[in-house]
Motif scaffolding. Structure first.
Motif, PDB file in Angstrom:
ATOM      1  N   MET A  60       0.844  -1.191   0.000  1.00  7.97           N
ATOM      2  CA  MET A  60       0.000   0.000   0.000  1.00  7.97           C
ATOM      3  C   MET A  60       0.884   1.247   0.000  1.00  7.97           C
ATOM      4  SD  MET A  60      -2.656   1.407   2.884  1.00  7.97           S
ATOM      5  CE  MET A  60      -3.266  -0.218   3.291  1.00  7.97           C
ATOM      6  N   ASN A  61       0.659   2.173  -0.951  1.00 14.33           N
ATOM      7  CA  ASN A  61       1.527   3.342  -0.995  1.00 14.33           C
ATOM      8  C   ASN A  61       1.059   4.429  -0.020  1.00 14.33           C
ATOM      9  OD1 ASN A  61      -0.334   5.152  -2.268  1.00 14.33           O
ATOM     10  ND2 ASN A  61       0.227   4.358  -4.285  1.00 14.33           N
ATOM     11  N   LEU A  63      -0.009   7.437  -0.425  1.00 15.79           N
ATOM     12  CA  LEU A  63      -1.236   8.176  -0.726  1.00 15.79           C
ATOM     13  C   LEU A  63      -2.465   7.393  -0.280  1.00 15.79           C
ATOM     14  CD1 LEU A  63      -0.528   9.703  -4.272  1.00 15.79           C
ATOM     15  CD2 LEU A  63      -0.315  10.793  -2.031  1.00 15.79           C
ATOM     16  N   GLU A  64      -2.441   6.091  -0.531  1.00  8.28           N
ATOM     17  CA  GLU A  64      -3.572   5.255  -0.127  1.00  8.28           C
ATOM     18  C   GLU A  64      -3.673   5.211   1.406  1.00  8.28           C
ATOM     19  OE1 GLU A  64      -6.077   4.168  -1.679  1.00  8.28           O
ATOM     20  OE2 GLU A  64      -6.891   3.114   0.069  1.00  8.28           O
ATOM     21  N   LEU A  65      -2.532   5.105   2.063  1.00  5.17           N
ATOM     22  CA  LEU A  65      -2.530   5.099   3.528  1.00  5.17           C
ATOM     23  C   LEU A  65      -3.076   6.434   4.052  1.00  5.17           C
ATOM     24  CD1 LEU A  65      -1.876   3.876   6.265  1.00  5.17           C
ATOM     25  CD2 LEU A  65       0.497   4.607   5.976  1.00  5.17           C
ATOM     26  N   THR A  66      -2.672   7.540   3.421  1.00  2.00           N
ATOM     27  CA  THR A  66      -3.176   8.855   3.828  1.00  2.00           C
ATOM     28  C   THR A  66      -4.695   8.919   3.678  1.00  2.00           C
ATOM     29  OG1 THR A  66      -1.106   9.942   3.214  1.00  2.00           O
ATOM     30  CG2 THR A  66      -3.069  11.336   3.352  1.00  2.00           C
ATOM     31  N   ARG A  67      -5.193   8.432   2.537  1.00  2.00           N
ATOM     32  CA  ARG A  67      -6.652   8.426   2.320  1.00  2.00           C
ATOM     33  C   ARG A  67      -7.363   7.680   3.442  1.00  2.00           C
ATOM     34  NH1 ARG A  67      -5.399   6.778  -2.885  1.00  2.00           N
ATOM     35  NH2 ARG A  67      -5.106   8.623  -4.183  1.00  2.00           N
ATOM     36  N   GLN A  68      -6.827   6.513   3.797  1.00  2.00           N
ATOM     37  CA  GLN A  68      -7.453   5.708   4.852  1.00  2.00           C
ATOM     38  C   GLN A  68      -7.441   6.436   6.199  1.00  2.00           C
ATOM     39  OE1 GLN A  68      -6.359   1.628   5.263  1.00  2.00           O
ATOM     40  NE2 GLN A  68      -6.507   1.188   3.068  1.00  2.00           N
ATOM     41  N   LYS A  94      -1.599  15.273  -6.352  1.00  5.77           N
ATOM     42  CA  LYS A  94      -2.097  13.966  -5.913  1.00  5.77           C
ATOM     43  C   LYS A  94      -2.035  13.845  -4.398  1.00  5.77           C
ATOM     44  CE  LYS A  94      -1.196  11.157 -10.010  1.00  5.77           C
ATOM     45  NZ  LYS A  94      -0.266  10.193 -10.620  1.00  5.77           N
ATOM     46  N   ALA A  98      -5.210  13.358  -1.873  1.00  6.02           N
ATOM     47  CA  ALA A  98      -5.302  12.217  -0.952  1.00  6.02           C
ATOM     48  C   ALA A  98      -5.520  12.678   0.485  1.00  6.02           C
ATOM     49  CB  ALA A  98      -4.035  11.373  -1.039  1.00  6.02           C
TER      50      ALA A  98
END
Ligand code: MN
Length: 128
Positions: A60-61, A63-68, A94, A98
């Motif tokens: 998981m990158n 940005l995805e972790l930040t979104r979560q 981006k 995010a």
């Protein structure tokens, strides 16, 4: 502000060590995770004021972790600063999309990072 907890999420051991040593020397309680999964486990135990978030992570990158994290009530107030080697306007866009609160370009500048982080922490404090 001394003693505040900062979580560094970074998969490169040298970069991780540099950031940890720098933040510790500034008086922060510097915690570390080498990927998103480790960060999520750690965040069940600690409440950092700020996360220094490497964007390029295995699995998981960043940005995805930040979104979560920004989608969860218990972690959305954490200031998240994206860290990336790609000095592109698109990357910053981006990161903002995010939910990142700031953006730092690698390599980390050890002479300016402490002041930058203090600025982000201060801005959060004055915002309430
Ligand atoms: Mn990386």
């Amino acid at each position: 502000m001394a003693g505040e907890t900062i979580l560094i999420v970074e998969d490169n051991p040298q970069n991780l060590k540099l950031a940890r040593v720098l933040l510790s020397s500034e008086g922060y309680d510097a915690r570390t995770a080498i990927d998103a999964e480790q960060a999520l486990i750690l965040l069940e135990q600690i409440e950092p004021k700020l996360i220094l978030m490497d964007i390029q992570l295995p699995g998981m990158n960043g940005l995805e972790l930040t979104r979560q994290l920004k989608a969860k009530p218990e972690t959305k107030q954490i200031v998240i600063i994206a860290v990336t080697a790609f000095a592109l306007v698109q990357s910053e866009q981006k990161a903002r999309e995010a939910g990142c609160d700031g953006y730092i370009i690698k390599p980390i500048d050890v002479t300016t990072l402490p002041q930058e982080l203090a600025g982000y922490l201060g801005a959060q404090a004055s915002a309430g």
